[in-house]
Design a protein around this motif. Structure first.
Motif, PDB file in Angstrom:
ATOM      1  N   LEU A  25       0.816  -1.214   0.000  1.00 32.80           N
ATOM      2  CA  LEU A  25       0.000   0.000   0.000  1.00 32.80           C
ATOM      3  C   LEU A  25       0.850   1.265   0.000  1.00 32.80           C
ATOM      4  N   ALA A  26       2.061   1.187   0.518  1.00 28.26           N
ATOM      5  CA  ALA A  26       2.932   2.361   0.538  1.00 28.26           C
ATOM      6  C   ALA A  26       3.282   2.833  -0.870  1.00 28.26           C
ATOM      7  N   ALA A  27       3.214   1.939  -1.851  1.00 30.36           N
ATOM      8  CA  ALA A  27       3.543   2.289  -3.232  1.00 30.36           C
ATOM      9  C   ALA A  27       2.298   2.453  -4.100  1.00 30.36           C
ATOM     10  N   ALA A  28       1.127   2.458  -3.496  1.00 31.75           N
ATOM     11  CA  ALA A  28      -0.129   2.646  -4.225  1.00 31.75           C
ATOM     12  C   ALA A  28      -0.515   4.117  -4.157  1.00 31.75           C
ATOM     13  N   GLY A  29      -0.470   4.789  -5.289  1.00 29.52           N
ATOM     14  CA  GLY A  29      -0.695   6.229  -5.293  1.00 29.52           C
ATOM     15  C   GLY A  29      -2.042   6.654  -4.762  1.00 29.52           C
ATOM     16  N   GLU A  30      -3.066   5.798  -4.916  1.00 29.25           N
ATOM     17  CA  GLU A  30      -4.412   6.151  -4.482  1.00 29.25           C
ATOM     18  C   GLU A  30      -4.686   5.791  -3.033  1.00 29.25           C
ATOM     19  N   TRP A  31      -3.769   5.080  -2.373  1.00 28.83           N
ATOM     20  CA  TRP A  31      -4.046   4.552  -1.054  1.00 28.83           C
ATOM     21  C   TRP A  31      -4.356   5.626  -0.012  1.00 28.83           C
ATOM     22  N   PRO A  32      -3.604   6.731   0.088  1.00 29.28           N
ATOM     23  CA  PRO A  32      -3.960   7.731   1.106  1.00 29.28           C
ATOM     24  C   PRO A  32      -5.396   8.216   0.991  1.00 29.28           C
ATOM     25  N   ALA A  33      -5.863   8.436  -0.240  1.00 32.48           N
ATOM     26  CA  ALA A  33      -7.250   8.879  -0.424  1.00 32.48           C
ATOM     27  C   ALA A  33      -8.227   7.754  -0.101  1.00 32.48           C
ATOM     28  N   PHE A  34      -7.904   6.548  -0.529  1.00 31.26           N
ATOM     29  CA  PHE A  34      -8.782   5.404  -0.271  1.00 31.26           C
ATOM     30  C   PHE A  34      -8.926   5.172   1.234  1.00 31.26           C
ATOM     31  N   ARG A  35      -7.820   5.245   1.942  1.00 36.98           N
ATOM     32  CA  ARG A  35      -7.828   4.984   3.388  1.00 36.98           C
ATOM     33  C   ARG A  35      -8.717   5.973   4.118  1.00 36.98           C
ATOM     34  N   THR A  36      -8.701   7.244   3.702  1.00 39.80           N
ATOM     35  CA  THR A  36      -9.503   8.249   4.400  1.00 39.80           C
ATOM     36  C   THR A  36     -11.004   8.023   4.201  1.00 39.80           C
ATOM     37  N   LEU A  37     -11.389   7.302   3.150  1.00 40.02           N
ATOM     38  CA  LEU A  37     -12.807   7.059   2.886  1.00 40.02           C
ATOM     39  C   LEU A  37     -13.335   5.809   3.581  1.00 40.02           C
ATOM     40  N   LEU A  38     -12.436   4.988   4.116  1.00 38.91           N
ATOM     41  CA  LEU A  38     -12.883   3.790   4.826  1.00 38.91           C
ATOM     42  C   LEU A  38     -13.464   4.170   6.183  1.00 38.91           C
ATOM     43  N   PRO A  39     -14.491   3.472   6.637  1.00 41.75           N
ATOM     44  CA  PRO A  39     -15.044   3.728   7.971  1.00 41.75           C
ATOM     45  C   PRO A  39     -14.146   3.116   9.040  1.00 41.75           C
ATOM     46  N   ASP A  40     -14.503   3.326  10.273  1.00 41.05           N
ATOM     47  CA  ASP A  40     -13.815   2.678  11.385  1.00 41.05           C
ATOM     48  C   ASP A  40     -13.986   1.163  11.235  1.00 41.05           C
ATOM     49  N   LEU A  41     -12.875   0.448  11.175  1.00 40.15           N
ATOM     50  CA  LEU A  41     -12.924  -0.987  10.931  1.00 40.15           C
ATOM     51  C   LEU A  41     -12.892  -1.816  12.207  1.00 40.15           C
ATOM     52  N   ARG A  42     -12.821  -1.181  13.356  1.00 39.22           N
ATOM     53  CA  ARG A  42     -12.759  -1.940  14.607  1.00 39.22           C
ATOM     54  C   ARG A  42     -14.036  -2.750  14.811  1.00 39.22           C
ATOM     55  N   GLY A  43     -13.877  -4.065  14.932  1.00 39.48           N
ATOM     56  CA  GLY A  43     -15.008  -4.958  15.132  1.00 39.48           C
ATOM     57  C   GLY A  43     -15.818  -5.243  13.888  1.00 39.48           C
ATOM     58  N   ALA A  44     -15.405  -4.724  12.738  1.00 39.55           N
ATOM     59  CA  ALA A  44     -16.191  -4.869  11.509  1.00 39.55           C
ATOM     60  C   ALA A  44     -15.943  -6.214  10.837  1.00 39.55           C
ATOM     61  N   ARG A  45     -16.942  -6.664  10.113  1.00 42.65           N
ATOM     62  CA  ARG A  45     -16.821  -7.826   9.239  1.00 42.65           C
ATOM     63  C   ARG A  45     -16.593  -7.285   7.830  1.00 42.65           C
ATOM     64  N   VAL A  46     -15.428  -7.603   7.266  1.00 46.02           N
ATOM     65  CA  VAL A  46     -14.962  -6.939   6.047  1.00 46.02           C
ATOM     66  C   VAL A  46     -14.839  -7.949   4.916  1.00 46.02           C
ATOM     67  N   LEU A  47     -15.268  -7.537   3.728  1.00 46.31           N
ATOM     68  CA  LEU A  47     -15.099  -8.315   2.506  1.00 46.31           C
ATOM     69  C   LEU A  47     -14.275  -7.502   1.519  1.00 46.31           C
TER      70      LEU A  47
END
Length: 243
Positions: A25-47
């Protein structure tokens, strides 16, 4: 049969040399923007749909997700993801995005990184994702930008000296299949306008609450030599919430 280019040995070997394959992810140019759009993942069931090496799956687990499922059509991708993963709450499944199914309201978050432009019939996939999510669940995905996918060539126009003159856009509203060259192989992608993404998400029962056209940071442009990435959008990110 769904497209499975990544199980071609030569293609997969080329993919393994890409910066995002080596450094994640450190080399993925879109990752910083993508990460900010993710919700709080604590306790989440993720696909994670189209999980590749499993970078996003491991990130979700590190952020406190309760369970994570990563799916990918490629046997080589799934094998690589499993070999790089030690977290016991991550499970990888080899299946196509179009074919995956589970009980209704099984997941709190569905994410996908640069995979949806390989799917021919996207509307039923969005409807399936809505079924899999709990009410208020979040679907966050990135795809190649329609400015990037409009022409099959997916390349710059070069001047007489071989310099990048401009990025041509043509056939923007002619949606559908694009056969293009990528990593020395022939790849099929599907071009859609931003409006089409928006309308399909709405029809599936989502409210689109964020959209981004990410550009790499100045630090990444210097490190990777990506100055030309400010000249045209390469990716688009949607965040949608199930009504």
């Amino acid at each position: 049969m769904k497209q499975n280019t990544y199980d071609d040995p030569a293609f997969f070997a080329e993919y393994a040399q890409m910066p995002r394959s080596v450094d994640g992810l450190a080399a993925a140019g879109e990752w910083p923007a993508f990460r900010t759009l993710l919700p709080d993942l604590r306790g989440a069931r993720v696909l994670d749909m189209g999980c590749g090496y499993g970078w996003h799956c491991r990130y979700a687990a590190e952020e406190g997700a309760a369970t994570v499922v990563g799916i990918d059509l490629s046997a080589q991708m799934i094998a690589k993801a499993r070999s790089m993963t030690t977290a016991e709450n991550i499970r990888f499944v080899q299946t196509a995005i179009e074919d995956f199914d589970a009980a209704p309201e099984t997941f709190d978050v569905v994410l996908s990184s640069l995979a949806m432009h390989y799917v021919r019939d996207l509307a039923p996939v969005f409807s399936r994702i809505a079924k899999l999510l709990v009410p208020g669940g979040v679907f966050c995905y990135s795809a190649e930008h329609p400015v990037f996918t409009a022409r099959p060539q997916q390349d710059w126009h070069y001047d007489a000296n071989g310099a990048k003159a401009h990025w041509p856009v043509d056939g923007y509203f002619q949606e559908g299949e694009r056969r293009t060259a990528f990593l020395g192989g022939d790849v099929i992608k599907y071009h859609r306008t931003i409006a089409s993404h928006f309308h399909m998400l709405q029809a599936a029962g989502f409210v689109v609450d964020a959209l981004d056209e990410p550009a790499p940071s100045h630090e990444m442009m210097r490190a990777m030599g990506w100055q030309d990435e400010l000249r045209r959008p390469m990716m688009v990110i949607f965040r949608a919430v199930k009504r």
